[in-house]
Motif scaffolding. Structure first.
Motif, mmCIF file in Angstrom:
data_model
loop_
_atom_site.group_PDB
_atom_site.id
_atom_site.type_symbol
_atom_site.label_atom_id
_atom_site.label_comp_id
_atom_site.label_asym_id
_atom_site.label_seq_id
_atom_site.Cartn_x
_atom_site.Cartn_y
_atom_site.Cartn_z
ATOM 1 N N PHE A 121 6.242 3.865 7.350
ATOM 2 C CA PHE A 121 6.795 5.115 6.835
ATOM 3 C C PHE A 121 7.917 4.782 5.859
ATOM 4 N N ASN A 122 7.795 5.309 4.645
ATOM 5 C CA ASN A 122 8.829 5.091 3.638
ATOM 6 C C ASN A 122 9.877 6.191 3.748
ATOM 7 N N VAL A 128 5.319 1.877 14.658
ATOM 8 C CA VAL A 128 5.711 2.439 13.364
ATOM 9 C C VAL A 128 6.831 1.590 12.775
ATOM 10 N N PHE A 129 6.676 1.211 11.515
ATOM 11 C CA PHE A 129 7.751 0.491 10.815
ATOM 12 C C PHE A 129 8.344 1.431 9.772
ATOM 13 N N VAL A 130 9.650 1.657 9.865
ATOM 14 C CA VAL A 130 10.361 2.562 8.956
ATOM 15 C C VAL A 130 11.232 1.732 8.025
ATOM 16 N N SER A 131 11.100 1.964 6.730
ATOM 17 C CA SER A 131 11.955 1.250 5.783
ATOM 18 C C SER A 131 12.174 2.109 4.543
ATOM 19 N N GLU A 134 7.714 15.215 5.291
ATOM 20 C CA GLU A 134 7.332 15.964 6.489
ATOM 21 C C GLU A 134 5.823 15.915 6.700
ATOM 22 N N LYS A 135 5.081 15.967 5.606
ATOM 23 C CA LYS A 135 3.627 15.885 5.694
ATOM 24 C C LYS A 135 3.191 14.552 6.294
ATOM 25 N N LYS A 136 3.859 13.475 5.904
ATOM 26 C CA LYS A 136 3.502 12.157 6.412
ATOM 27 C C LYS A 136 3.875 12.012 7.896
ATOM 28 N N ILE A 137 5.019 12.582 8.286
ATOM 29 C CA ILE A 137 5.408 12.532 9.698
ATOM 30 C C ILE A 137 4.412 13.315 10.546
ATOM 31 N N ASP A 191 0.834 -1.214 0.000
ATOM 32 C CA ASP A 191 0.000 0.000 0.000
ATOM 33 C C ASP A 191 0.866 1.260 0.000
ATOM 34 N N ILE A 192 1.959 1.235 0.788
ATOM 35 C CA ILE A 192 2.868 2.375 0.825
ATOM 36 C C ILE A 192 3.550 2.559 -0.528
#
Length: 556
Positions: free
Chosen positions: A489-490, A422-425, A275-278, A233-234
């Motif tokens: 979060f990409n 939160v998963f960051v990749s 920044e918008k996503k954060i 989805d991301i």
């Protein structure tokens, strides 16, 4: 000693010297030597550079044959398998397009564009055509031609993404492959023929196709199916944005980067989008009033630390007081670290953490008690009192960042409603062309090479040598839990490979030809040479990329 009509090769697999007539191919040498450590040969390294088995010997060389049980061999298998799928699409749906979007834990995720809805009948026809191509044991024929001629050929076959890539690459000659008359271009060798593709699968997944791949440790078996809907989805969301701005491939990025104003604009827009996503994640946390613990996880060099710092700023803007607790300070004393299958300390294991201590401290903090946090001394390998005492109130949210953040074992005693995960990749969504995706692990490895040299005094050779064990640890301890996240979060920036190129290339060139890591360094160099450099002078000081390239205003 070899005569003037022969060459001497040293076979790394058998530790034997062998004199061969000039022009002998690697496949002919393999059939003579039959190295016992390989059941199905995929490619070979010649003087530590990976090549296909049709490579002809005209001078003395070191040769190492590689099977499917190494990363390089499996990449060769994957490229060859996708070529068969692409050919099947062309055979059944002339004018159709197949896009190799990304690699999942189960295989390659592909999008099919044929002007009609994807149905089970279409998938069954593709399976049947792939089987026909494989059963015919067609050779993958390598052709070397002037790049202008190759560009014309791909133009005729409507491979526009390849035309854009090769036009920017500026090499005099280009090597491509033919499969039953169909041309294609890959940035690595292929197998000798389709008959070697014995283990594969093709099935519907999400709104595309999943091209199932064999297991690297057991190539006779398919990789297990692992759902990764949130990750896809991301990726889908990012690709929709890329379509709007007209950048899906490196060729399109290169065209844009030639104009300085356009290059600056893509940097600014990419940073603004992140920044918008954060900010949206911070807003979601605020709206879930029960959340007291934000867990941030992700693989190596995904940018977890900078993300957590930028999220903290956005939380303050939402009226929340964030407090960071380092998961690294909860390591057990080194002598209590679990061992891996080789008898070495397994620092990637969740049990390298003092889970009981961490759970005890979190419970005390949420009960309103004051806690003295530990501090791990990496020099002595001991956990020590830090003198840092912490007490939190109802407006405080604890932020914990580390590779095991999503592992349920870590916070099993904390109620689910109190946690936000939160998963960051670095999900690299830009492609070389429609048939060559860029592995997310390559993006992260380049980040780590640059960072390790700049901040840890490690050479590219040292970083590359550790990378396979890092990936193995991630597959065991991180990937299985990524779909547990409340949000993904990409961290990959659309332009970042063009930015990393300038710092990474000189480091890769320092890897000596005699080193085992040279073949991987050479592969990464060749890949980066497709990309035009971009200046990062205007990169914001809080950019996630600054964590690796320097110039950040954050303290790490």
């Amino acid at each position: 000693m070899a005569s003037n009509k022969s060459a001497r090769i040293f076979c790394v697999n058998t530790h034997e010297y062998m004199d061969v007539p000039l022009g002998t191919t690697l496949y002919e040498i393999y059939n003579q030597l039959k190295p016992g450590d390989i059941t199905e040969v995929a490619n070979a390294k010649v003087n530590n550079i990976v090549t296909d088995l049709d490579y002809a010997i005209f001078s003395n060389k070191d040769v190492e044959f590689q099977g499917m049980t190494c990363a390089s061999g499996m990449r060769t298998y994957g490229r060859s398998l996708f070529f068969v799928l692409s050919k099947a699409v062309k055979d059944l749906f002339p004018g159709g397009v197949i896009i190799n979007e990304t690699m999942t834990a189960s295989g390659a995720y592909c999008k099919l564009e044929i002007g009609q809805e994807l149905t089970d009948d279409i998938i069954q026809k593709l399976r049947g055509q792939m089987k026909t191509i494989i059963d015919n044991d067609f050779p993958f024929v390598k052709v070397t031609a002037h790049t202008d001629n190759a560009v014309q050929l791909f133009q005729q076959h409507n491979h526009i993404s390849k035309v854009k890539l090769l036009t920017c690459h500026k090499k005099l000659y280009t090597t491509y492959y033919l499969l039953d008359g169909e041309p294609d271009y890959y940035y690595g060798p292929l197998l000798r023929s389709t008959g070697q593709l014995k283990v594969y699968g093709l099935e519907r997944y999400n709104d595309g196709l999943l091209l199932r791949m064999p297991q690297i440790n057991n190539p006779s078996q398919l990789l297990p199916f692992i759902k990764q809907d949130k990750m896809l989805d991301i990726i889908k969301e990012q690709k929709e944005w890329q379509k709007i701005i007209g950048i899906s491939t490196i060729g399109e990025l290169n065209e844009l980067c030639r104009n300085k104003r356009d290059a600056i604009n893509i940097i600014n827009v990419s940073e603004a989008l992140q920044e918008k996503k954060i900010a949206k994640i911070a807003e979601n946390i605020k709206n879930k009033s029960s959340v007291r613990l934000v867990l941030i996880a992700g693989p190596s060099s995904s940018g977890k630390t900078t993300f957590s710092k930028r999220l903290s700023i956005q939380l303050v803007a939402e009226g929340i007081r964030p407090v960071a607790i380092s998961m690294d300070d909860y390591f057990v004393d080194r002598e209590h670290t679990p061992l891996d299958e080789n008898g070495e300390y397994d620092f990637e294991s969740v049990y390298a953490l003092d889970i009981e201590h961490l759970q005890r401290d979190l419970k005390a903090l949420f009960d309103g008690q004051q806690v003295e946090l530990p501090k791990f001394d990496f020099t002595t390998g001991k956990s020590l009192p830090s003198g840092n005492k912490l007490k939190i109130d109802d407006k405080t949210v604890i932020i914990m960042e580390g590779i095991h953040g999503l592992n349920p074992e870590l916070t099993k005693n904390i109620p689910a409603e109190m946690k936000y995960k939160v998963f960051v990749s670095a999900l690299t969504t830009i492609q070389l062309d429609y048939h060559n995706f860029i592995p997310t692990s390559d993006n992260r490895l380049l980040r780590r090479i640059v960072r390790d040299y700049k901040y840890r005094n490690y050479s590219a050779e040292e970083t590359i040598s550790r990378w396979s064990s890092v990936i193995a640890g991630e597959n065991k301890w991180i990937v299985p839990f990524q779909e547990e996240a409340d949000v993904m979060f990409n961290s990959a920036l659309l332009f970042e490979l063009a930015g990393l190129r300038t710092q990474a290339l000189p480091l890769l060139e320092m890897v000596p030809e005699s080193a085992p890591e040279y073949s991987e360094a050479n592969r990464l160099r060749n890949f980066l040479n497709y990309i035009l450099p971009i200046k990062i002078d205007g990169l914001p000081p809080t950019s996630l990329l600054r964590e690796f390239m320097g110039g950040s205003t954050f303290h790490y």
